[in-house]
Each structure stands twice: as C-alpha cells, then as structure tokens.
Design a protein around this motif. Structure first.
Motif, short mmCIF file in Angstrom:
data_model
loop_
_atom_site.label_atom_id
_atom_site.label_comp_id
_atom_site.label_asym_id
_atom_site.label_seq_id
_atom_site.Cartn_x
_atom_site.Cartn_y
_atom_site.Cartn_z
N CYS A 1 -10.79 0.84 16.04
CA CYS A 1 -11.30 -0.47 16.43
C CYS A 1 -11.20 -0.68 17.94
O CYS A 1 -10.20 -0.31 18.56
CB CYS A 1 -10.48 -1.54 15.70
N GLU B 1 -5.27 -4.68 11.84
CA GLU B 1 -5.93 -3.38 11.98
C GLU B 1 -5.39 -2.41 10.92
O GLU B 1 -4.23 -2.01 10.98
CB GLU B 1 -5.69 -2.84 13.38
N TYR C 1 -9.52 -5.39 9.83
CA TYR C 1 -10.40 -4.35 10.40
C TYR C 1 -9.90 -2.96 10.00
O TYR C 1 -8.97 -2.43 10.59
CB TYR C 1 -10.42 -4.48 11.92
#
Length: 302
Positions: free
Chosen positions: A104, A118, A96
């Motif tokens: 996020c 992330e 992500y």
C-alpha cells in the motif's frame, strides 16, 4: 518465553514500537477496528480479495463494509475510487490488504485523513524491507502464508494508546472484577509463537528462494503471448499472478495444469464486482502460479 521473543522479533523486523500477538488474522483486523472505537460506521475495503475475513471482521465489530474498485494490476484498493467513495458516502477507516505482496502507498492514502489498517498477511517479506506508517499493520500466520505459525496473528503499531487498549481487550486473563469493557479470548498460544520463530529464523533464505523462483518464472514465460504477467517488477511477490484475455482462456489453462497434477487455484473472491470495472477481469481471468520456499526449480519448469 517464545511469546516475548516473537514480539521483539516482529517489532525489530517491521520497525514498529509495539506488538500485540493474536490468535489469527481475523482477530487482528477485528481488534484493530475495536481499538479505533468505531460503531455503525462505514469502513472501506476492496471489492475483491483473497479472503472474506475483512467483511466478517468489519460486520462483527458492528460496522459497515463499503466496497471500492481496485488497481487493475494488483487487486489493491484504487486511490481514485477510494477518493470518489469518500466524497460520496464517507468512511471512518480503511482496511487495506496488500494483495500478492504489493505494498500500500500509505503516504498517498493518508491524505484521506482516516486510519489505515494495513493487512500484511501476503506482504510479510516485502513489508520487512520498508517502514510503514499505517495506523496498524495486521498479520496472519496461517500455513498458507510465508510466515507460518500453524496459526496466529499479530498487530503492530507505533501508537501507545492503541497498544494499551489492544493489550487490555485481546484477553481477559488480567481481569479481576466485572466492568464495562468487553474483552476477548484472542491471544496467541505459545506453541504457535515457538513454531513461527522457527520460520523467522529462515526469513533471509526464504527471500533468496522467492527471488530465484520469480526469476525462473520470468525466464520461462517471457515468450508467451496468451497472458500478461502482473506485477512482474515486484521484488518479493507472494503469488505469481497472470492475467488471460478472457475467462475461457484462464479456465483452459487451469484445467491443463490440473492434468499435470497442479491443483486448480483461484486468486480473488468477489463481493460486488458488477459495480467496479477493474475488479471483474481480475476475478474471472487471473490465476496465480505456486510461489513458496520449498518449491523446486524443476517444478517451476514443469
């Protein structure tokens, strides 16, 4: 010495227990996937991004990139699309990227019960103000980032087992005999850590300057009706993103900037946008205005 100091600084800044320094952002993503011990598995990423490293890291790790649609404001992974694809084909992890500094919603995505890698390369400033519960936070310190180390990367985690595995495979310098474990030459060099420490010493000044520049853009552009300012409420954006009504208008604007000596800049690269309705206009009709600490207010006004 600089490597040890940098590890301590990053752990403190992002409130994480463990830090592994790497050679770049790509190796941070790749090693995080390897730490999950995934092979021939689907890994979810957004259909558009600012970099192809996510696709290559997934493929290099022996896994399969699966694309999903994005939020029409930020270009980040759209949760509903992620759920739909999870139910349809499934995946074992999510990579992500926090595009343009938009963070996020980890708590929401954790409902899918898969690890979240992330990518904080563009959200260094905004992530420094919150505690993230993602499985891994990965970073790039390439000069295009606020956190400039000339090059280099990092992985942050709260899981000691992942940390021990990452420390083992990031570099083979501690190895004394042949075994079944594959290790890599992905360690950070001392010169990069020393340079990055200089950047981090100015982090609060950078935040102040980015806010000032963002507010100047907001003031200068508030009366324009030809485009939409995206994510204008984000406190510490990485890029100042604007979206035009169509591709022709966006290209005209970029050509006009070029006439004034401002280089032509795209914002998103594409993988399979024809399958995803939110992705296409973000690729064709958006661009980002410069937003970095040594930009002058006079240049913003120009």
């Amino acid at each position: 010495k600089s490597l040890n100091e940098l590890e301590k600084n990053l752990k403190h800044l992002f409130n994480k227990k463990f830090c592994v320094l790497t050679s770049n952002g790509f190796s941070s993503i790749f090693l995080s996937i390897k730490a999950l011990k995934l092979k021939n598995q689907n890994i979810l990423i957004p259909a558009i991004s600012s970099c192809f490293c996510f696709v290559h890291a997934i493929k290099a790790s022996g896994n399969i990139p699966i694309f999903c649609d994005v939020d029409e404001q930020s270009g980040n992974i759209d949760y509903n699309s992620a759920v739909k694809i999870y139910n349809k084909v499934g995946y074992k992890a999510i990579v992500y990227p926090n595009h343009n500094g938009v963070i996020c919603d980890v708590k929401k995505f954790k409902q899918l019960s898969v690890p979240i890698i992330e990518d904080c390369a563009q959200s260094f400033l905004s992530n420094s103000e919150i505690k993230s519960n993602s499985t891994f936070q990965v970073f790039s310190f390439f000069p295009t980032k606020i956190s400039n180390g000339i090059d280099g990367g990092a992985i942050l985690t709260d899981d000691i087992n992942f940390y021990n595995h990452l420390k083992d495979i990031v570099y083979y310098g501690h190895q004394e005999s042949n075994d079944e474990i594959i290790r890599y030459n992905f360690k950070m060099q001392n010169i990069n850590s020393a340079f990055l420490l200089g950047t981090l010493s100015k982090i609060e000044d950078y935040k102040t300057k980015i806010l000032k520049l963002k507010n100047e853009y907001n003031t200068s552009l508030k009366d324009f009706i030809d485009f939409e300012i995206l994510n204008h409420n984000i406190n510490l954006p990485f890029n100042y993103l604007i979206k035009f009504k169509d591709q022709q208008s966006c290209e005209f604007f970029l050509d006009t900037l070029k006439d004034f000596g401002v280089s032509k800049v795209f914002n998103f690269l594409t993988n399979e946008i024809e399958l995803f309705p939110n992705s296409s206009p973000l690729v064709s009709a958006t661009c980002s205005l410069p937003l970095y600490p040594d930009l002058k207010i006079e240049e913003v006004k120009l």
